[in-house]
Motif scaffolding. Structure first.
Motif, PDB file in Angstrom:
ATOM      1  N   TYR A  18     -13.954   5.365  -4.743  1.00 53.10           N
ATOM      2  CA  TYR A  18     -13.275   5.358  -3.452  1.00 53.10           C
ATOM      3  C   TYR A  18     -12.503   4.069  -3.259  1.00 53.10           C
ATOM      4  O   TYR A  18     -12.700   3.091  -3.963  1.00 53.10           O
ATOM      5  N   ARG A  19     -11.608   4.109  -2.291  1.00 53.37           N
ATOM      6  CA  ARG A  19     -10.941   2.893  -1.838  1.00 53.37           C
ATOM      7  C   ARG A  19     -10.855   2.946  -0.327  1.00 53.37           C
ATOM      8  O   ARG A  19     -10.852   4.033   0.272  1.00 53.37           O
ATOM      9  N   VAL A  20     -10.819   1.780   0.283  1.00 55.10           N
ATOM     10  CA  VAL A  20     -10.778   1.658   1.735  1.00 55.10           C
ATOM     11  C   VAL A  20      -9.514   0.886   2.086  1.00 55.10           C
ATOM     12  O   VAL A  20      -9.205  -0.128   1.454  1.00 55.10           O
ATOM     13  N   PHE A  21      -8.769   1.390   3.087  1.00 53.11           N
ATOM     14  CA  PHE A  21      -7.561   0.692   3.524  1.00 53.11           C
ATOM     15  C   PHE A  21      -7.300   1.005   4.994  1.00 53.11           C
ATOM     16  O   PHE A  21      -7.748   2.024   5.515  1.00 53.11           O
ATOM     17  N   ASP A  22      -6.602   0.093   5.653  1.00 53.55           N
ATOM     18  CA  ASP A  22      -6.209   0.286   7.047  1.00 53.55           C
ATOM     19  C   ASP A  22      -4.845   0.951   7.084  1.00 53.55           C
ATOM     20  O   ASP A  22      -3.972   0.644   6.269  1.00 53.55           O
ATOM     21  N   ASP A  23      -4.670   1.854   8.048  1.00 53.82           N
ATOM     22  CA  ASP A  23      -3.381   2.510   8.233  1.00 53.82           C
ATOM     23  C   ASP A  23      -3.346   3.080   9.643  1.00 53.82           C
ATOM     24  O   ASP A  23      -4.238   3.853  10.014  1.00 53.82           O
TER      25      ASP A  23
END
Length: 126
Positions: A18-23
């Motif tokens: 997984y990856r986590v990012f703000d958007d």
């Protein structure tokens, strides 16, 4: 906003990449190469969860998938006809909403939501 420790532990323990990012003011968690049940037009997909600032007190609402999935026998999976763009990519929105009483604040998290995801994918593949 950071992904809560129990969610990171669950994803790591499950072997889910997984990856986590703000958007757009949301914390986004992308499950990469997530295994799909047979009966769909792909064997793996990217799955996107968009978590509000009030998560985990409030549940995620819907998820998004690339590639756009259909049953191998043809047809359309109900409530998946809308395409939305996040992170510069076109995602198939799976409009799935929990009954308000189905989410237990302080107990439920991504482990519960991935369980629901697997159930819905299995139903779509059947």
């Amino acid at each position: 906003m950071k992904l809560p420790e129990p969610d990171r532990e669950f994803l790591d323990r499950s072997g889910i990449t997984y990856r986590v990012f703000d958007d757009g003011g949301m914390l986004n968690v992308e499950l990469i190469d997530f295994s799909l049940p047979s009966g769909l037009n792909a064997t793996t997909a990217s799955v996107l969860f968009r978590l509000s600032a009030s998560y985990p007190d409030t549940p995620p609402d819907m998820w998004w998938i690339i590639p756009h999935l259909t049953p191998v026998g043809g047809g359309v999976i109900p409530a998946t006809e809308i395409i939305e763009t996040y992170d510069g990519r076109s995602w198939q929105r799976w409009s799935r909403h929990l009954d308000p009483a189905a989410w237990r604040s302080g107990i439920d998290g991504l482990e519960s939501y991935v369980r629901l995801l697997r159930t819905e994918l299995g139903s779509a593949a059947a």
